[in-house]
Motif scaffolding. Structure first.
Motif, PDB file in Angstrom:
ATOM      1  N   SER A 122       0.709  -0.987  -0.045  1.00 46.49           N
ATOM      2  CA  SER A 122      -0.365   0.025  -0.023  1.00 46.49           C
ATOM      3  C   SER A 122       0.842   0.983   0.236  1.00 46.49           C
ATOM      4  CB  SER A 122      -0.651   0.165   1.311  1.00 46.49           C
ATOM      5  OG  SER A 122      -0.353   0.624   2.040  1.00 46.49           O
ATOM      6  N   ALA A 123       0.290   2.349  -0.224  1.00 50.16           N
ATOM      7  CA  ALA A 123       1.135   3.749  -0.189  1.00 50.16           C
ATOM      8  C   ALA A 123       1.665   4.123   1.038  1.00 50.16           C
ATOM      9  CB  ALA A 123      -0.027   4.861  -0.776  1.00 50.16           C
ATOM     10  N   GLU A 124       1.088   3.500   1.982  1.00 47.76           N
ATOM     11  CA  GLU A 124       0.830   4.307   2.612  1.00 47.76           C
ATOM     12  C   GLU A 124       2.281   3.116   4.003  1.00 47.76           C
ATOM     13  OE1 GLU A 124      -0.946   4.645   7.789  1.00 47.76           O
ATOM     14  OE2 GLU A 124      -1.838   2.543   6.921  1.00 47.76           O
ATOM     15  N   GLU A 125       2.129   2.305   3.913  1.00 40.85           N
ATOM     16  CA  GLU A 125       3.145   1.255   4.124  1.00 40.85           C
ATOM     17  C   GLU A 125       4.242   1.358   3.060  1.00 40.85           C
ATOM     18  OE1 GLU A 125       0.723  -3.365   4.793  1.00 40.85           O
ATOM     19  OE2 GLU A 125       1.153  -2.862   2.583  1.00 40.85           O
ATOM     20  N   LYS A 126       4.543   1.856   1.398  1.00 40.70           N
ATOM     21  CA  LYS A 126       5.374   2.001   1.107  1.00 40.70           C
ATOM     22  C   LYS A 126       6.546   3.438   1.380  1.00 40.70           C
ATOM     23  CE  LYS A 126       7.114   3.156  -3.637  1.00 40.70           C
ATOM     24  NZ  LYS A 126       6.826   3.377  -5.420  1.00 40.70           N
ATOM     25  N   SER A 127       5.350   4.314   2.197  1.00 39.32           N
ATOM     26  CA  SER A 127       5.752   5.585   3.097  1.00 39.32           C
ATOM     27  C   SER A 127       6.422   5.401   3.990  1.00 39.32           C
ATOM     28  CB  SER A 127       4.807   6.120   3.526  1.00 39.32           C
ATOM     29  OG  SER A 127       5.268   7.356   3.736  1.00 39.32           O
ATOM     30  N   TYR A 128       6.594   4.435   4.689  1.00 40.48           N
ATOM     31  CA  TYR A 128       7.289   4.093   6.146  1.00 40.48           C
ATOM     32  C   TYR A 128       8.364   3.732   5.737  1.00 40.48           C
ATOM     33  CZ  TYR A 128       8.079   1.478  10.088  1.00 40.48           C
ATOM     34  OH  TYR A 128       8.765   0.084  10.747  1.00 40.48           O
ATOM     35  N   LEU A 129       8.634   2.429   4.905  1.00 37.06           N
ATOM     36  CA  LEU A 129       9.453   1.575   4.588  1.00 37.06           C
ATOM     37  C   LEU A 129      10.598   2.245   4.020  1.00 37.06           C
ATOM     38  CD1 LEU A 129       7.931  -1.291   2.316  1.00 37.06           C
ATOM     39  CD2 LEU A 129       9.052  -1.063   4.942  1.00 37.06           C
ATOM     40  N   LEU A 130      10.252   3.492   2.729  1.00 37.87           N
ATOM     41  CA  LEU A 130      10.784   5.278   2.392  1.00 37.87           C
ATOM     42  C   LEU A 130      12.189   5.070   3.253  1.00 37.87           C
ATOM     43  CD1 LEU A 130       9.176   6.013  -0.644  1.00 37.87           C
ATOM     44  CD2 LEU A 130      11.234   4.825  -0.792  1.00 37.87           C
ATOM     45  N   GLU A 131      11.186   5.461   4.925  1.00 40.41           N
ATOM     46  CA  GLU A 131      11.933   5.920   5.838  1.00 40.41           C
ATOM     47  C   GLU A 131      13.243   4.968   6.223  1.00 40.41           C
ATOM     48  OE1 GLU A 131      10.332   6.869   8.752  1.00 40.41           O
ATOM     49  OE2 GLU A 131       8.299   6.992   7.800  1.00 40.41           O
ATOM     50  N   TYR A 132      13.314   3.944   5.888  1.00 39.24           N
ATOM     51  CA  TYR A 132      14.622   2.829   5.926  1.00 39.24           C
ATOM     52  C   TYR A 132      15.191   2.183   5.092  1.00 39.24           C
ATOM     53  CZ  TYR A 132      12.766   2.357  10.386  1.00 39.24           C
ATOM     54  OH  TYR A 132      11.805   3.512  11.384  1.00 39.24           O
ATOM     55  N   MET A 133      14.872   3.155   3.535  1.00 38.44           N
ATOM     56  CA  MET A 133      15.738   2.334   2.337  1.00 38.44           C
ATOM     57  C   MET A 133      17.365   2.910   2.731  1.00 38.44           C
ATOM     58  SD  MET A 133      14.528   1.469  -0.572  1.00 38.44           S
ATOM     59  CE  MET A 133      15.223   0.699  -1.942  1.00 38.44           C
ATOM     60  N   ASP A 134      18.274   1.524   2.066  1.00 38.37           N
ATOM     61  CA  ASP A 134      19.661   2.343   1.546  1.00 38.37           C
ATOM     62  C   ASP A 134      19.115   2.621  -0.041  1.00 38.37           C
ATOM     63  OD1 ASP A 134      21.611   2.335   1.035  1.00 38.37           O
ATOM     64  OD2 ASP A 134      22.158  -0.140   1.680  1.00 38.37           O
ATOM     65  N   ASP A 135      19.358   3.988  -0.309  1.00 43.64           N
ATOM     66  CA  ASP A 135      19.620   4.113  -1.500  1.00 43.64           C
ATOM     67  C   ASP A 135      20.634   3.784  -2.240  1.00 43.64           C
ATOM     68  OD1 ASP A 135      17.275   5.943  -1.369  1.00 43.64           O
ATOM     69  OD2 ASP A 135      18.007   7.429  -0.668  1.00 43.64           O
ATOM     70  N   SER A 136      21.221   3.318  -1.702  1.00 44.48           N
ATOM     71  CA  SER A 136      22.782   2.685  -2.650  1.00 44.48           C
ATOM     72  C   SER A 136      22.484   1.526  -3.502  1.00 44.48           C
ATOM     73  CB  SER A 136      23.810   3.023  -1.953  1.00 44.48           C
ATOM     74  OG  SER A 136      23.737   2.319  -0.569  1.00 44.48           O
ATOM     75  N   ALA A 137      20.928   0.899  -2.770  1.00 40.71           N
ATOM     76  CA  ALA A 137      21.585  -0.774  -2.895  1.00 40.71           C
ATOM     77  C   ALA A 137      21.005  -1.098  -4.493  1.00 40.71           C
ATOM     78  CB  ALA A 137      20.125  -1.160  -2.283  1.00 40.71           C
ATOM     79  N   PRO A 138      21.612  -1.309  -5.020  1.00 36.16           N
ATOM     80  CA  PRO A 138      20.959  -1.249  -6.867  1.00 36.16           C
ATOM     81  C   PRO A 138      19.878  -1.745  -6.931  1.00 36.16           C
ATOM     82  CG  PRO A 138      23.012  -3.556  -6.112  1.00 36.16           C
ATOM     83  CD  PRO A 138      22.408  -2.507  -4.828  1.00 36.16           C
ATOM     84  N   GLY A 139      19.115  -1.446  -7.897  1.00 36.20           N
ATOM     85  CA  GLY A 139      17.228  -1.715  -7.862  1.00 36.20           C
ATOM     86  C   GLY A 139      16.793  -1.932  -6.947  1.00 36.20           C
ATOM     87  N   ALA A 140      16.689  -0.368  -5.713  1.00 34.63           N
ATOM     88  CA  ALA A 140      16.510  -0.077  -5.294  1.00 34.63           C
ATOM     89  C   ALA A 140      14.722  -0.002  -4.756  1.00 34.63           C
ATOM     90  CB  ALA A 140      16.519   1.106  -3.702  1.00 34.63           C
ATOM     91  N   LEU A 141      14.439   0.677  -5.754  1.00 33.92           N
ATOM     92  CA  LEU A 141      12.896   0.825  -5.948  1.00 33.92           C
ATOM     93  C   LEU A 141      12.503   0.411  -7.345  1.00 33.92           C
ATOM     94  CD1 LEU A 141      12.563   4.493  -5.088  1.00 33.92           C
ATOM     95  CD2 LEU A 141      11.756   2.160  -4.227  1.00 33.92           C
ATOM     96  N   ALA A 142      11.683  -0.456  -7.423  1.00 38.06           N
ATOM     97  CA  ALA A 142      11.100  -0.966  -8.736  1.00 38.06           C
ATOM     98  C   ALA A 142      10.001  -0.634  -8.361  1.00 38.06           C
ATOM     99  CB  ALA A 142      11.542  -2.793  -8.989  1.00 38.06           C
TER     100      ALA A 142
END
Length: 143
Positions: A122-142
């Protein structure tokens, strides 16, 4: 990027015959940290996020060094390395301030328990997860 911090107690039954925490016990530690991380969004706020269920699609574990049983807890740091439409990848380090014992990752699929099938994040879940996202990981956002 924020990391979720979980203080995991060691139990007497976690130890193997050599005085180390048994390798399969680390899956339980990761589960405890993952549940603590994912369910911080839902409780108390009336949010349905992550409360509908999820399933583990894959675990990867690298055992870096033995963890000797002791009375003090071990720290588990968790963060997100990939967010897809219907799955996410959580990375972990099981560690002390000066020592890493395990590096691991888990692919989690949100699951609709009533319909018995995977569901989209969900959009709410994605928003929460993005706070903990490592942007340097390969293929981070699919997509």
């Amino acid at each position: 990027m924020a990391r979720h911090i979980y203080s995991c107690p060691l139990r007497w039954s976690d130890m193997d015959a050599f005085g180390h925490v048994n390798n399969v016990v680390f899956l339980r530690y990761l589960e405890e940290a993952r549940i603590d991380f994912m369910f911080r969004l839902a409780p108390g706020d009336g949010s349905p996020s992550f409360s509908g269920g999820s399933v583990v699609a894959r675990h990867e574990i690298d055992y870096v060094r033995p963890l000797v049983h002791r009375h003090e807890p071990v720290t588990i740091e968790s963060w997100v390395t990939k967010i897809g439409a219907a799955s996410l990848t959580i990375a972990y380090e099981v560690k002390d301030p000066d020592q890493v014992y395990v590096r691991a990752s888990t692919i989690v699929v949100p699951f609709d328990l009533e319909a018995q099938r995977p569901r989209r994040i969900s959009a709410e879940e994605k928003s929460y997860l993005l706070e903990y996202m490592d942007d340097s990981a390969p293929g981070a956002l699919a997509a």
